[in-house]
Write an enzyme that holds these catalytic residues in place. Sequence first.
Site, short mmCIF file in Angstrom:
data_model
loop_
_atom_site.label_atom_id
_atom_site.label_comp_id
_atom_site.label_asym_id
_atom_site.label_seq_id
_atom_site.Cartn_x
_atom_site.Cartn_y
_atom_site.Cartn_z
NE ARG A 153 34.99 13.80 11.47
CZ ARG A 153 34.25 14.27 10.55
NH1 ARG A 153 32.81 14.61 11.16
NH2 ARG A 153 34.32 14.85 9.25
N GLY B 192 26.15 18.78 7.48
CA GLY B 192 25.62 20.10 7.46
C GLY B 192 24.17 20.07 7.09
C1 UD1 Z 1 31.21 17.58 4.65
C2 UD1 Z 1 30.26 18.82 4.33
C3 UD1 Z 1 28.88 18.68 4.93
C4 UD1 Z 1 28.20 17.39 4.55
C5 UD1 Z 1 29.17 16.10 4.67
C6 UD1 Z 1 28.39 14.89 3.77
C7 UD1 Z 1 31.78 20.66 3.89
C8 UD1 Z 1 32.17 21.98 4.67
N1 UD1 Z 1 30.93 20.00 4.83
O1 UD1 Z 1 31.48 17.40 5.98
O2 UD1 Z 1 28.09 19.81 5.04
O3 UD1 Z 1 26.86 17.02 5.27
O4 UD1 Z 1 30.42 16.33 4.10
O5 UD1 Z 1 29.38 13.68 3.81
O6 UD1 Z 1 31.93 20.49 2.87
N2 UD1 Z 1 38.34 17.29 2.20
C9 UD1 Z 1 39.55 17.75 1.50
N3 UD1 Z 1 40.10 18.80 1.96
C10 UD1 Z 1 39.80 19.59 3.09
C11 UD1 Z 1 38.93 18.75 3.81
C12 UD1 Z 1 38.26 17.96 3.35
O7 UD1 Z 1 39.73 17.30 0.20
O8 UD1 Z 1 40.68 20.24 3.19
C13 UD1 Z 1 37.81 16.15 1.66
C14 UD1 Z 1 37.89 14.79 2.61
O9 UD1 Z 1 38.99 14.15 2.30
C15 UD1 Z 1 36.48 14.04 2.31
C16 UD1 Z 1 35.53 14.90 1.96
O10 UD1 Z 1 36.33 16.37 1.54
O11 UD1 Z 1 36.80 13.23 1.17
C17 UD1 Z 1 34.64 15.74 2.89
O12 UD1 Z 1 35.41 15.95 4.20
P1 UD1 Z 1 34.82 15.66 5.42
O13 UD1 Z 1 35.97 16.49 6.46
O14 UD1 Z 1 34.67 14.35 5.66
O15 UD1 Z 1 33.65 16.67 5.77
P2 UD1 Z 1 32.53 16.39 6.63
O16 UD1 Z 1 32.79 16.82 7.99
O17 UD1 Z 1 31.92 15.15 6.50
MG MG Z 2 32.68 13.22 5.74
#
Ligand code: UD1
Ligand code: MG
Length: 474
Positions: free
Chosen positions: A18, A146
């Site tokens: 995004r 979430g």
């Molecule tokens: C996530 C939460 C959501 C919460 C939000 C708060 C999940 C499924 N959802 O959503 O409930 O409200 O954060 O900010 O957890 N990341 C990894 N590996 C991956 C995917 C993501 O390390 O495969 C890391 C990203 O780099 C980031 C963090 O996890 O730092 C959150 O990922 P992001 O894709 O931003 O999740 P949200 O959609 O924000």
């Molecule tokens: Mg996030």
Amino acid sequence: MSEQHLAVVVLAAGEGTRMRSSKPKVMHELAGLPLLGHALATASSLDAAFVVPVVRYQKELISDYIKAFYPNALIAEQDEIPGTGRAVECALASLPADFNGAVIVTSGDVPLLDVATLESLLEAHLNGGYSATVLTAVVEDPTGYGRVMRSNDGKFIEIVEHRDADAKQLEINEVNAGVYVFDAAALREALGKVGSHNAQGEKYLTDAAAEILRAKKKVQALAVSDNWLVAGINDRVQLSEVAAELNYRICEAWQLAGVTILDPSSTFIDVTVQLGEDVTLLPGTHLKGLTKVAQGATVGPEVFMVDSAVGESATVVKSHVTGSIIDANASVGPFAFLRAGTELGEGGKIGTFVETKNAKIGPGSKVPHLSYVGDAEIGEQSNIGAGTIFANYDGVNKHRSKIGSHVRSGSHNVFVAPVTIGDGAYTAAGTVVRKDVSPGDLAMNVAPQRNIADWVIAKRAGSKAAEAAQKANN
Ligand code: UD1
Ligand code: MG
């Protein structure tokens, strides 16, 4: 509990689509540090046995940053299975197999989270004998987050991601902050059962909380009191919103520490900057990187300063300053450009429309107007005349020039480097200095002036100038 039984996992493996950027989201800058730098600073302050950043997308770039600033961190790599749950599973796999303490999970994209919040979350988790504790926030606009489902009596049930929520669930405005404490063993077991049957086809960490509850273990969700602490950054709109809030907080902290800031909304201070008491920052000032401003100095209006030091009671007005040292009581600007390696001695002056680079200007020496000083050393109490150029570049190489102390150089001089001017020497206006000048000598190379009598009256007859000249002659 001893810190030996604590691990802090920092999620940083996601691409951050995004952001629409070639740079991974967690490396975008906020107040002088990448987002990940903020998260790691907080994680490291907990004194945990393990700080485990999880990387995958552009892992070399991110790992290089971690190794440079957090050499003790245990970098875990996420495999090709996507999702926050998988990321944490990979983090657990990199911990010693017998690790059985508490695991705090934070995100690289939640930069304002502070140590106090994590400490009280951990305390509530341990004291209540919970296997999972989820930090939540009640927000006005829950879009993208979430949603936290609770039973009628307020007990945690599960987290439903925005993209998986139905219309009724989307109305819930208590959201998952993405910050958790888990019992390591319970988390391992739960993640083993979590699938990826959801809108994004990812293994969600959020599902581990519900899974732990299903295993008849205790799970709680606690709301944070200050929502900014858990603001997640997913796009550049959120990045600027969080940047404005963080900057406001940084300014407020400095104001309370004795710094006058007239307009915090137009004054930008990196978290890495240091300010002394009774510093005054005027509107439009940007202080970046390792900049230090000492007691009583005034910076601004409209100053952009990077990695520079300003001494006590010095003033810097409307200028661009990088990698420079400005000593006590010195003055800079308006409209000066100080480039790397500029050192201005105590009480010295770099004035208006002056550019400097690799230039050591001694105490009390002045370069007041319209000049370029590059690759030069100027002694004490010397004055460089208006419009002087240090010609440091011969088209192939750069050369240094040396000006002594108490030198007076005339206006519109060119110092053709390398050249040395002795102490107390003078140079006449318009001199092109190609040869060294000994102490106390006057250098001049201007051709004698010749006036041609009545040239205007003869050659410009009838003009206003000729009329004025004739009138003056009568
Ligand atoms: C996530 C939460 C959501 C919460 C939000 C708060 C999940 C499924 N959802 O959503 O409930 O409200 O954060 O900010 O957890 N990341 C990894 N590996 C991956 C995917 C993501 O390390 O495969 C890391 C990203 O780099 C980031 C963090 O996890 O730092 C959150 O990922 P992001 O894709 O931003 O999740 P949200 O959609 O924000
Ligand atoms: Mg996030």
